[in-house]
Design a protein around this motif. Sequence first.
Motif, PDB file in Angstrom:
ATOM      1  N   ARG A  44       0.786  -1.225   0.000  1.00 51.37           N
ATOM      2  CA  ARG A  44       0.000   0.000   0.000  1.00 51.37           C
ATOM      3  C   ARG A  44       0.825   1.284   0.000  1.00 51.37           C
ATOM      4  N   ASP A  45       2.145   1.201   0.061  1.00 46.12           N
ATOM      5  CA  ASP A  45       2.952   2.416   0.094  1.00 46.12           C
ATOM      6  C   ASP A  45       2.999   3.091  -1.267  1.00 46.12           C
ATOM      7  N   GLY A  46       2.968   4.412  -1.247  1.00 45.48           N
ATOM      8  CA  GLY A  46       3.148   5.168  -2.476  1.00 45.48           C
ATOM      9  C   GLY A  46       1.896   5.227  -3.328  1.00 45.48           C
ATOM     10  N   THR A  47       2.122   5.535  -4.603  1.00 38.58           N
ATOM     11  CA  THR A  47       0.998   5.727  -5.519  1.00 38.58           C
ATOM     12  C   THR A  47       1.003   4.642  -6.599  1.00 38.58           C
ATOM     13  N   VAL A  48      -0.198   4.223  -6.946  1.00 33.54           N
ATOM     14  CA  VAL A  48      -0.385   3.166  -7.948  1.00 33.54           C
ATOM     15  C   VAL A  48      -1.484   3.601  -8.903  1.00 33.54           C
ATOM     16  N   LEU A  49      -1.228   3.481 -10.184  1.00 33.18           N
ATOM     17  CA  LEU A  49      -2.289   3.650 -11.165  1.00 33.18           C
ATOM     18  C   LEU A  49      -2.664   2.282 -11.704  1.00 33.18           C
ATOM     19  N   LEU A  50      -3.936   1.955 -11.599  1.00 31.43           N
ATOM     20  CA  LEU A  50      -4.442   0.704 -12.172  1.00 31.43           C
ATOM     21  C   LEU A  50      -5.337   1.050 -13.353  1.00 31.43           C
ATOM     22  N   PHE A  51      -4.998   0.507 -14.508  1.00 28.93           N
ATOM     23  CA  PHE A  51      -5.784   0.757 -15.722  1.00 28.93           C
ATOM     24  C   PHE A  51      -6.573  -0.498 -16.066  1.00 28.93           C
ATOM     25  N   VAL A  52      -7.894  -0.351 -16.156  1.00 29.17           N
ATOM     26  CA  VAL A  52      -8.754  -1.445 -16.595  1.00 29.17           C
ATOM     27  C   VAL A  52      -8.861  -1.337 -18.116  1.00 29.17           C
ATOM     28  N   ASN A  53      -8.122  -2.192 -18.787  1.00 31.11           N
ATOM     29  CA  ASN A  53      -8.021  -2.160 -20.241  1.00 31.11           C
ATOM     30  C   ASN A  53      -9.250  -2.832 -20.862  1.00 31.11           C
ATOM     31  N   SER A  54      -9.545  -2.507 -22.103  1.00 29.42           N
ATOM     32  CA  SER A  54     -10.679  -3.139 -22.772  1.00 29.42           C
ATOM     33  C   SER A  54     -10.486  -3.088 -24.280  1.00 29.42           C
ATOM     34  N   ALA A  70       0.513  10.844 -20.449  1.00 31.12           N
ATOM     35  CA  ALA A  70       0.476  11.264 -19.047  1.00 31.12           C
ATOM     36  C   ALA A  70       1.629  10.678 -18.244  1.00 31.12           C
ATOM     37  N   LEU A  71       2.027   9.471 -18.583  1.00 30.13           N
ATOM     38  CA  LEU A  71       3.114   8.832 -17.837  1.00 30.13           C
ATOM     39  C   LEU A  71       4.466   9.474 -18.139  1.00 30.13           C
ATOM     40  N   GLY A  72       4.506  10.403 -19.077  1.00 28.64           N
ATOM     41  CA  GLY A  72       5.715  11.187 -19.309  1.00 28.64           C
ATOM     42  C   GLY A  72       5.795  12.411 -18.420  1.00 28.64           C
ATOM     43  N   ASN A  73       4.772  12.627 -17.604  1.00 25.41           N
ATOM     44  CA  ASN A  73       4.754  13.772 -16.694  1.00 25.41           C
ATOM     45  C   ASN A  73       5.811  13.614 -15.604  1.00 25.41           C
ATOM     46  N   ASP A  74       6.305  14.756 -15.108  1.00 26.73           N
ATOM     47  CA  ASP A  74       7.296  14.706 -14.026  1.00 26.73           C
ATOM     48  C   ASP A  74       6.738  13.973 -12.810  1.00 26.73           C
ATOM     49  N   LYS A  75       5.539  14.349 -12.413  1.00 24.85           N
ATOM     50  CA  LYS A  75       4.889  13.654 -11.304  1.00 24.85           C
ATOM     51  C   LYS A  75       4.030  12.548 -11.893  1.00 24.85           C
ATOM     52  N   LYS A  76       4.259  11.351 -11.442  1.00 28.96           N
ATOM     53  CA  LYS A  76       3.488  10.218 -11.953  1.00 28.96           C
ATOM     54  C   LYS A  76       3.448   9.125 -10.891  1.00 28.96           C
ATOM     55  N   PRO A  77       2.607   8.156 -11.062  1.00 30.92           N
ATOM     56  CA  PRO A  77       2.490   7.094 -10.039  1.00 30.92           C
ATOM     57  C   PRO A  77       3.788   6.310  -9.888  1.00 30.92           C
ATOM     58  N   ASP A  78       4.017   5.844  -8.669  1.00 32.97           N
ATOM     59  CA  ASP A  78       5.216   5.034  -8.420  1.00 32.97           C
ATOM     60  C   ASP A  78       5.159   3.727  -9.200  1.00 32.97           C
ATOM     61  N   VAL A 139      -2.873  13.889 -15.886  1.00 30.62           N
ATOM     62  CA  VAL A 139      -1.750  14.670 -15.358  1.00 30.62           C
ATOM     63  C   VAL A 139      -2.218  15.566 -14.209  1.00 30.62           C
ATOM     64  N   THR A 140      -3.400  16.107 -14.347  1.00 31.91           N
ATOM     65  CA  THR A 140      -3.944  16.931 -13.256  1.00 31.91           C
ATOM     66  C   THR A 140      -4.046  16.110 -11.970  1.00 31.91           C
ATOM     67  N   ALA A 141      -4.485  14.855 -12.114  1.00 36.66           N
ATOM     68  CA  ALA A 141      -4.568  13.972 -10.937  1.00 36.66           C
ATOM     69  C   ALA A 141      -3.173  13.608 -10.438  1.00 36.66           C
ATOM     70  N   PHE A 142      -2.249  13.334 -11.347  1.00 41.83           N
ATOM     71  CA  PHE A 142      -0.880  12.984 -10.932  1.00 41.83           C
ATOM     72  C   PHE A 142      -0.256  14.154 -10.165  1.00 41.83           C
ATOM     73  N   ASP A 143      -0.461  15.367 -10.694  1.00 45.31           N
ATOM     74  CA  ASP A 143       0.122  16.541 -10.030  1.00 45.31           C
ATOM     75  C   ASP A 143      -0.450  16.724  -8.631  1.00 45.31           C
ATOM     76  N   GLU A 144      -1.707  16.337  -8.460  1.00 45.08           N
ATOM     77  CA  GLU A 144      -2.335  16.512  -7.142  1.00 45.08           C
ATOM     78  C   GLU A 144      -1.936  15.420  -6.157  1.00 45.08           C
ATOM     79  N   PHE A 145      -1.826  14.198  -6.661  1.00 48.76           N
ATOM     80  CA  PHE A 145      -1.697  13.085  -5.716  1.00 48.76           C
ATOM     81  C   PHE A 145      -0.331  12.394  -5.696  1.00 48.76           C
ATOM     82  N   CYS A 146       0.476  12.595  -6.724  1.00 48.36           N
ATOM     83  CA  CYS A 146       1.765  11.881  -6.788  1.00 48.36           C
ATOM     84  C   CYS A 146       2.893  12.802  -6.349  1.00 48.36           C
ATOM     85  N   ALA A 147       3.867  12.239  -5.704  1.00 51.83           N
ATOM     86  CA  ALA A 147       4.991  13.032  -5.186  1.00 51.83           C
ATOM     87  C   ALA A 147       5.880  13.512  -6.329  1.00 51.83           C
TER      88      ALA A 147
END
Lengths: 147, 91
Positions: A44-54, A70-78, A139-147
């Motif tokens: 549970r440590d850190g940030t995780v992005l889970l993508f439900v693919n389809s 988005a994953l090229g953003n400076d702030k992104k999930p661990d 990216v807006t979410a990454f900037d808010e929630f990712c270190a």
Amino acid sequence: MPASSMAAMPYDPQLVAPMRQEMVEMGAAELTTGQEVDDFLNARDGTVLLFVNSVCGCAAGSARPGLRVALGNDKKPDRVATVFAGQHAEATAKARSHFSQFPPSSPSAVLFRNGEAVYYMPRHMIEGRDPPSVAFELVTAFDEFCA
Amino acid sequence: MGTFHDDKGELHGMTVVVRTHGPRVYVGRCDTRTDEGIVLMDVDQHDDGQDGKTTADYLDFAVKYGVFKKHDMLRVPAGEIADVSRLGELR
């Protein structure tokens, strides 16, 4: 064949292989069993992005390309992981049990911080939007929630 | 960005809000829309005031997170429909 039986059938693995590979190439851990999902998300440590693919067009045309940007953003999930709805049903159901406060949706993306689901992008935020718009939202979410 | 099913109309595959002339709204993925009505997939419905929630409360949650479906498929006759809009555009 009854429609209910057809709905339960997974898609042809050869059909979805490129769609799965696209996520792996982004660095996502592909989770194909419920146990793999639990093992991944219970750390549970850190940030995780889970993508439900389809298989749907908005996953191919908007969600995956947007996520790649988005994953090229400076702030992104661990860590990034993916399950494939319509192919790995058990893994998808288990994944959804980790964010059951949100309605099931595919494609979708959920961001966890220290084990808590803090952001959700369901399908209706993806469909009809171009990849840059999806990327901006993520990216807006990454900037808010990712270190 | 639409889908490959061009014969089903521009809303095919899109999550829509169908407002009726009464207290009920539907949210679901549009399959087809014709002069006779609209066919929705993975559909939820809400009546104003149901479960203590106004339609505005219900749609506020739906806009943010989507809906928990009550029906796999549902057809709303044209005569009941007051308005159809994309859920994603209500944000």
